[in-house]
Scaffold this motif. Structure first.
Motif, short mmCIF file in Angstrom:
data_model
loop_
_atom_site.label_atom_id
_atom_site.label_comp_id
_atom_site.label_asym_id
_atom_site.label_seq_id
_atom_site.Cartn_x
_atom_site.Cartn_y
_atom_site.Cartn_z
N VAL A 37 -3.14 -5.22 14.81
CA VAL A 37 -3.03 -5.71 13.62
C VAL A 37 -4.29 -6.26 13.29
O VAL A 37 -4.91 -7.12 14.01
N GLY A 38 -4.46 -6.15 11.98
CA GLY A 38 -5.92 -6.62 11.75
C GLY A 38 -5.40 -7.90 10.47
O GLY A 38 -4.38 -7.93 10.07
N VAL A 39 -5.98 -9.21 10.73
CA VAL A 39 -5.83 -10.31 9.96
C VAL A 39 -6.88 -10.53 9.38
O VAL A 39 -8.11 -10.90 9.78
N ILE A 40 -6.92 -10.68 7.74
CA ILE A 40 -7.92 -10.97 6.91
C ILE A 40 -7.58 -12.05 5.91
O ILE A 40 -6.24 -12.34 5.72
N GLY A 41 -8.57 -12.61 5.25
CA GLY A 41 -8.27 -13.49 4.19
C GLY A 41 -9.36 -14.39 4.09
O GLY A 41 -10.51 -14.36 5.01
N HIS A 42 -9.57 -14.90 3.05
CA HIS A 42 -10.77 -15.81 2.65
C HIS A 42 -10.74 -16.99 3.68
O HIS A 42 -9.88 -17.25 4.39
N THR A 43 -12.23 -17.46 3.75
CA THR A 43 -12.31 -18.62 4.52
C THR A 43 -11.38 -19.85 4.28
O THR A 43 -11.29 -20.06 2.97
N LEU A 200 -6.83 -8.68 15.48
CA LEU A 200 -8.07 -8.73 15.19
C LEU A 200 -8.36 -9.40 13.83
O LEU A 200 -7.86 -9.10 12.77
N VAL A 201 -8.99 -10.77 14.13
CA VAL A 201 -9.19 -11.42 12.74
C VAL A 201 -10.70 -11.25 12.37
O VAL A 201 -11.61 -11.30 13.46
N SER A 202 -10.81 -10.95 11.05
CA SER A 202 -11.97 -10.33 10.55
C SER A 202 -12.10 -10.42 9.17
O SER A 202 -11.32 -10.41 8.58
N HIS A 203 -13.43 -10.79 8.86
CA HIS A 203 -13.61 -10.93 7.32
C HIS A 203 -14.28 -9.38 6.85
O HIS A 203 -14.40 -9.42 5.82
N SER A 204 -14.36 -8.62 7.93
CA SER A 204 -15.08 -7.27 7.37
C SER A 204 -13.53 -6.27 7.33
O SER A 204 -13.28 -5.91 8.10
N MET A 205 -13.61 -6.10 5.98
CA MET A 205 -12.57 -4.92 5.38
C MET A 205 -12.89 -3.70 6.23
O MET A 205 -11.67 -2.95 6.53
N GLU A 206 -14.12 -3.43 6.42
CA GLU A 206 -14.33 -1.84 6.73
C GLU A 206 -13.64 -1.95 8.34
O GLU A 206 -13.33 -0.98 8.75
N ASP A 207 -14.12 -3.02 9.11
CA ASP A 207 -13.72 -3.08 10.45
C ASP A 207 -12.08 -3.04 10.57
O ASP A 207 -11.87 -2.08 11.31
N VAL A 208 -11.47 -3.79 9.91
CA VAL A 208 -9.92 -3.76 9.70
C VAL A 208 -9.50 -2.44 9.39
O VAL A 208 -8.52 -1.99 9.88
N ALA A 209 -10.34 -1.61 8.32
CA ALA A 209 -9.60 -0.33 7.88
C ALA A 209 -9.52 0.52 9.07
O ALA A 209 -8.78 1.37 9.05
N LYS A 210 -10.90 0.34 9.68
CA LYS A 210 -11.06 1.47 10.47
C LYS A 210 -10.06 1.49 11.96
O LYS A 210 -9.77 2.45 12.57
N TYR A 211 -9.71 0.22 12.42
CA TYR A 211 -9.20 -0.14 13.81
C TYR A 211 -7.41 -0.47 13.55
O TYR A 211 -6.85 -0.18 14.38
N ALA A 212 -7.16 -0.99 12.35
CA ALA A 212 -5.97 -1.76 12.53
C ALA A 212 -4.72 -0.55 11.87
O ALA A 212 -4.97 0.10 11.07
N ASP A 213 -3.42 -0.74 12.63
CA ASP A 213 -2.53 -0.07 12.12
C ASP A 213 -1.81 -0.80 10.94
O ASP A 213 -1.21 -0.10 10.03
N ARG A 214 -1.75 -2.27 11.28
CA ARG A 214 -1.00 -3.01 10.07
C ARG A 214 -2.18 -3.99 9.75
O ARG A 214 -2.69 -4.49 10.41
N VAL A 215 -1.90 -4.55 8.45
CA VAL A 215 -2.87 -5.56 8.07
C VAL A 215 -2.15 -6.74 7.53
O VAL A 215 -1.33 -6.44 6.65
N LEU A 216 -2.63 -8.09 7.92
CA LEU A 216 -1.88 -9.11 7.73
C LEU A 216 -2.66 -9.81 6.77
O LEU A 216 -3.92 -10.08 7.07
N VAL A 217 -2.62 -10.12 5.42
CA VAL A 217 -3.59 -10.81 4.53
C VAL A 217 -3.11 -12.32 4.35
O VAL A 217 -1.83 -12.42 3.80
N MET A 218 -3.60 -13.31 4.83
CA MET A 218 -3.43 -14.68 4.36
C MET A 218 -4.24 -15.19 3.18
O MET A 218 -5.20 -14.72 2.98
N ASN A 219 -3.38 -15.94 2.52
CA ASN A 219 -3.97 -16.53 1.22
C ASN A 219 -3.39 -17.82 1.03
O ASN A 219 -2.31 -18.01 1.22
#
Ligand SMILES: Nc1ncnc2c1ncn2[C@@H]1O[C@H](COP(=O)(O)OP(=O)(O)O)[C@@H](O)[C@H]1O
Ligand SMILES: [Mg+2]
Length: 290
Positions: A37-43, A200-219
């Motif tokens: 799982v990729g975890v993304i979201g603004h600082t 994997l928590v990351s601010h890089s969309m590229e990294d998350v796109a390449k590795y994650a099956d699912r993406v959690l977006v926090m806002n």
């Protein structure tokens, strides 16, 4: 079975003071066993606060966390057990290296778990292999290593506990592009070999796109999206509105599709774009889902 279940989790820092801040606000979600799982979201969106609940480092202000089917805080005396089941690699983990040798640093976690000396040694060797650390580095002081190598030692220290769930908070922050790719590939390899759940928590969309099956977006402390990588990146306008740019290659695919080329506008990795462009050149056109 699910690896982690979050039920109505709220976390308020400095409650009852002028600095009171609700960092995680009524979040419910389920992470399945074996997922990446990729975890993304603004600082400041609550990513670090959320994941620090998963190994009991933070206690919910309200709500529950289950690891497997066990409620983490049902018996606070047992919280230590969860620290071994869910391994957390902090941001800039190399600042926490402190032993005389690399081997001892990696051995710290498994030793605390009460494993035999022999088993600890095996874990150290295996974890060093996962992060591509040359065995001749094991007897060196961690402080003799390069920045990238120190980071890998710190990651190996958590992998050596063989946690059911491995969580990494911005593991590539501050590394150069080559170091970044290496670390991410090692994590991917670990996931593939061990079959454990990885967040994997990351601010890089590229990294998350390449590795994650699912993406959690926090806002703003809430879950804005939690879906397959493809579906999340297809919602590029909503992501942009949250200050999150979709991967550059997504914008290229969209742009080309908008100009009438027969390209799936929802591609999100360079490999997908490449396949599409090659198919186009050979005159077939392409559909990602075909
Ligand atoms: N120890 C803390 N004390 C008070 N506020 C905090 C603390 N840690 C984080 N915060 C606040 O909580 C919010 C979420 O932070 P954080 O979980 O670190 O977000 P992210 O990891 O997505 O950047 C932010 O507004 C941040 O300033
Ligand atoms: Mg953070």
């Amino acid at each position: 079975m699910s690896a982690i279940t979050v039920e109505h989790l709220t976390h308020v820092y400095s409650q009852g003071t002028p600095f009171e801040k609700t960092a995680v606000d009524d979040v419910s979600l389920t992470i399945e066993e074996g997922e990446f799982v990729g975890v993304i979201g603004h600082t400041g969106s609550g990513k670090s606060t959320l994941i620090q609940h998963f190994n009991g480092l933070l206690k919910p202000t309200s709500g529950r966390i289950l690891v497997g089917d066990r409620d983490m805080w049902a018996d606070p005396k047992k919280i230590r057990e969860f620290r071994f089941m869910v391994g957390l690699v902090f941001q800039y983990p190399e600042y926490q290296l402190f032993e005389e040798t690399v081997a001892k640093d990696i051995a710290f976690g498994p030793t605390n778990m009460g494993l035999s000396a022999e088993e600890v040694q095996q874990r150290v060797q295996q974890a060093a292999r996962f992060v591509g650390l040359n065995p001749n580095k094991l007897e060196k002081s961690p402080f003799e290593l390069s920045g990238g190598q120190k980071r890998r030692v710190a990651i190996a220290g958590v992998m050596a506990m063989n946690p059911k769930v491995l969580i990494l908070d911005e593991p590539t922050a501050g590394l150069d592009p080559r170091g970044r790719d290496k670390v991410l590939n090692e994590i991917k390899q670990y996931h593939k070999t061990q079959g454990n759940t990885v967040l994997l928590v990351s601010h890089s969309m590229e990294d998350v796109a390449k590795y994650a099956d699912r993406v959690l977006v926090m806002n703003k402390g809430k879950v804005a999206m939690f879906d397959t990588t493809e579906k999340v990146f297809a919602r590029s306008e909503e992501l942009s509105a949250m200050g999150l740019a979709v991967p550059q290659v997504s914008r290229i695919c969209r742009g080309l599709a908008a100009r009438g080329l027969n390209i799936d506008p929802n591609c999100y990795t360079i490999e997908q774009a490449k396949q599409q462009l090659l198919a186009l050149r050979s005159g077939k056109g392409a559909d990602l889902n075909a």
